[in-house]
Design an enzyme around this catalytic site. Sequence first.
Site, PDB file in Angstrom:
ATOM      1  N   GLU A 125       0.809  -1.195   0.022  1.00 18.30           N
ATOM      2  CA  GLU A 125      -0.059  -0.010  -0.084  1.00 18.30           C
ATOM      3  C   GLU A 125       0.635   1.186   0.192  1.00 18.30           C
ATOM      4  O   GLU A 125       0.519   2.338  -0.584  1.00 18.30           O
ATOM      5  CB  GLU A 125      -1.020  -0.026   1.192  1.00 18.30           C
ATOM      6  CG  GLU A 125      -1.878  -1.217   1.268  1.00 18.30           C
ATOM      7  CD  GLU A 125      -2.862  -0.996   0.085  1.00 18.30           C
ATOM      8  OE1 GLU A 125      -2.995   0.002  -0.564  1.00 18.30           O
ATOM      9  OE2 GLU A 125      -3.792  -1.842   0.190  1.00 18.30           O
ATOM     10  N   GLU A 154     -11.997  -0.185 -10.335  1.00 18.99           N
ATOM     11  CA  GLU A 154     -11.704  -1.182 -11.255  1.00 18.99           C
ATOM     12  C   GLU A 154     -12.367  -1.324 -12.334  1.00 18.99           C
ATOM     13  O   GLU A 154     -12.138  -1.521 -13.476  1.00 18.99           O
ATOM     14  CB  GLU A 154     -11.416  -2.471 -10.545  1.00 18.99           C
ATOM     15  CG  GLU A 154     -10.231  -2.677  -9.587  1.00 18.99           C
ATOM     16  CD  GLU A 154     -10.531  -2.138  -8.180  1.00 18.99           C
ATOM     17  OE1 GLU A 154      -9.645  -1.837  -7.482  1.00 18.99           O
ATOM     18  OE2 GLU A 154     -11.771  -1.703  -7.940  1.00 18.99           O
ATOM     19  N   GLU A 176     -19.524  -5.635  -3.877  1.00 17.50           N
ATOM     20  CA  GLU A 176     -18.136  -5.984  -3.826  1.00 17.50           C
ATOM     21  C   GLU A 176     -17.827  -7.430  -4.195  1.00 17.50           C
ATOM     22  O   GLU A 176     -16.785  -7.767  -4.639  1.00 17.50           O
ATOM     23  CB  GLU A 176     -17.485  -5.896  -2.417  1.00 17.50           C
ATOM     24  CG  GLU A 176     -16.403  -5.902  -1.857  1.00 17.50           C
ATOM     25  CD  GLU A 176     -15.253  -4.911  -2.371  1.00 17.50           C
ATOM     26  OE1 GLU A 176     -14.111  -4.820  -2.187  1.00 17.50           O
ATOM     27  OE2 GLU A 176     -15.717  -3.827  -3.084  1.00 17.50           O
ATOM     28  N   ASP A 195      -4.808  -9.887  -7.573  1.00 14.04           N
ATOM     29  CA  ASP A 195      -4.937  -8.987  -8.659  1.00 14.04           C
ATOM     30  C   ASP A 195      -3.723  -8.481  -9.313  1.00 14.04           C
ATOM     31  O   ASP A 195      -3.391  -8.918 -10.430  1.00 14.04           O
ATOM     32  CB  ASP A 195      -6.015  -7.970  -8.381  1.00 14.04           C
ATOM     33  CG  ASP A 195      -5.791  -7.356  -6.983  1.00 14.04           C
ATOM     34  OD1 ASP A 195      -4.820  -7.824  -6.508  1.00 14.04           O
ATOM     35  OD2 ASP A 195      -6.214  -6.505  -6.723  1.00 14.04           O
TER      36      ASP A 195
END
Length: 574
Positions: free
Chosen positions: A189, A499, A439, A324
């Site tokens: 992150e 996304e 989600e 991902d």
Amino acid sequence: MISLRRYTVFIAIAALILLLGGYFHEPIVSQARYRFKSQVPLPAAPGEPPAQPAPTGPFRWDVVPTQYPVAGPLAQLPAGPPQKLPRVQHEFQTESGEHAKTRKERQAAVRRSFQRCWEAYEQHAWGHDELAPLSGGAKDGFGGWAATLVDNLDVLWIMGLHEDYAEAVDAAVNIDLGVSTTETVNVFETTIRHLGGFLSAYDLSGDKRLLLKAREFGEMLLKAFDTPNRLPITRWKPQKALMGNQEADPVVLVAELGSLTMEFTRLSQVTGDNKWYDAVARITRLFDKQQEKTHLPGMWPVVVNAKVAELTEDTFFSLGAMSDSLYEYFPKMHAMLGGLEPVYKKLYNGSMSTAIKNNLYRPMTPGNEDILMSGNVRATSQELARLDAQGQHLVCFAGGMFALGGKLFNEPAHVEIGKKLTDGCIWAYKALPLGIMPEVFNMVACDSRVSCEWDEDKWRREVKDRHAEKIDADELIKHLRLPKGFTDISDRRYILRPEAIESVFILYRITGEQYLQDVAWDMFVAITNATTTELANAAVSDVTFSTAELAQGTTGGTTQFDSMESFWMAETLK
């Protein structure tokens, strides 16, 4: 993206290295801080020169001694002129006046939304990681290093907000990496929000101060690689690094291990120092070596063991959460290195071949739409791979990835797969009452991708079987608020994710198909209608309620909750 745990108390544990530095900010934040005041060097390792005296002034991670130096020469960035890569962007024709007018009006609306959020952040949470968009407070879950501010430097530049940009840069370059609000630093992150934020803004503006700050973050992040096998500690404790006592973890999310390549490589490119490229090239070589040795050859499991450099043990495989960006970065790294490093093409082709065969499925929908989604696979071998027909908002990135990979590697079939995956996410947006995709959810996988007819009885049976309830299927569907086609919605939130709209953007740039711009606008309108607060925009806890139910107070009048992650402005609105 994975939230960091927030701590409130810290007891000093190492004399001469760590001193208690907790203090409190304004009333809006009650967050302990960890201060790295002492830079007394650790004893020199055998054969190394004597340690230098500790420097004075701001804390510097680059002078903290290395316990496990790289053995042998550093991996070098590929040399030579870059290859001529295939054209990615569609050759657009001259825009009509009417189309240009509509586009500019929409663009201005998005810009206003960004400005409103930025002004709220500036007023209520300046210098903190996030604005709390309902309470007007602030959150510091990313070290307190102004994640929203840094993550949005490039957006301020792109949107022409020059005064705000200049003010933000002045604040960003003074972030103190000798102080943290969290005991544990999420290396992934911090890399994407902070290091990536500074590098992107530097690439756009050329401001050398941003490069210096990027290097400062890079020096700190490199300390997470100071382990016996030079693999990083993805949830890194700076205190242990200062004590010289750290090693990589046995349980690591594969995305967090494999998604540092772009920012580290770019930092080496712009500084001329190969040590960051070397750090991630080591990881890439490990993925390459073990690609065909996993339980689903071609892909890597969600959980890997960095302590012993073993990537093959687990049996759960996905393109979604926790995996991902590992896959997303392969075609991007190929392009970033000018096509001069063939390993990224190999990793992409091998992993996507496996994913197409095992993870992608056509969902059964009432309109028999020709779309694809990406699910999860549990596999002890490729012959014993079992699909869970799940869908995730996070995995909507895959449409753009396949389209980009298809263009860069001359695979037209991948562009078509990317289009169908993106259309699947568009369908999911439209299927929910608020016009926003949840989600995490499940659907019925068709037996064939070529043709698939809607079977309402089969859908009802699947709903009932999945929930193992003794009540009537129709009652269950009503109780769970399941639109036709969905067998479960296990996570009903929308947390301002980018996304889906990212893939819509990429597909539009690649194909030039007009409907994608209209879809993106519909997404933006639906999202802002559901998330706008008095201050900015907030995440939504349940997208299965209709606007009428919200208006009638069925949910207490709102499903918003007090969260606005930095990627709302830095990615979704951008």
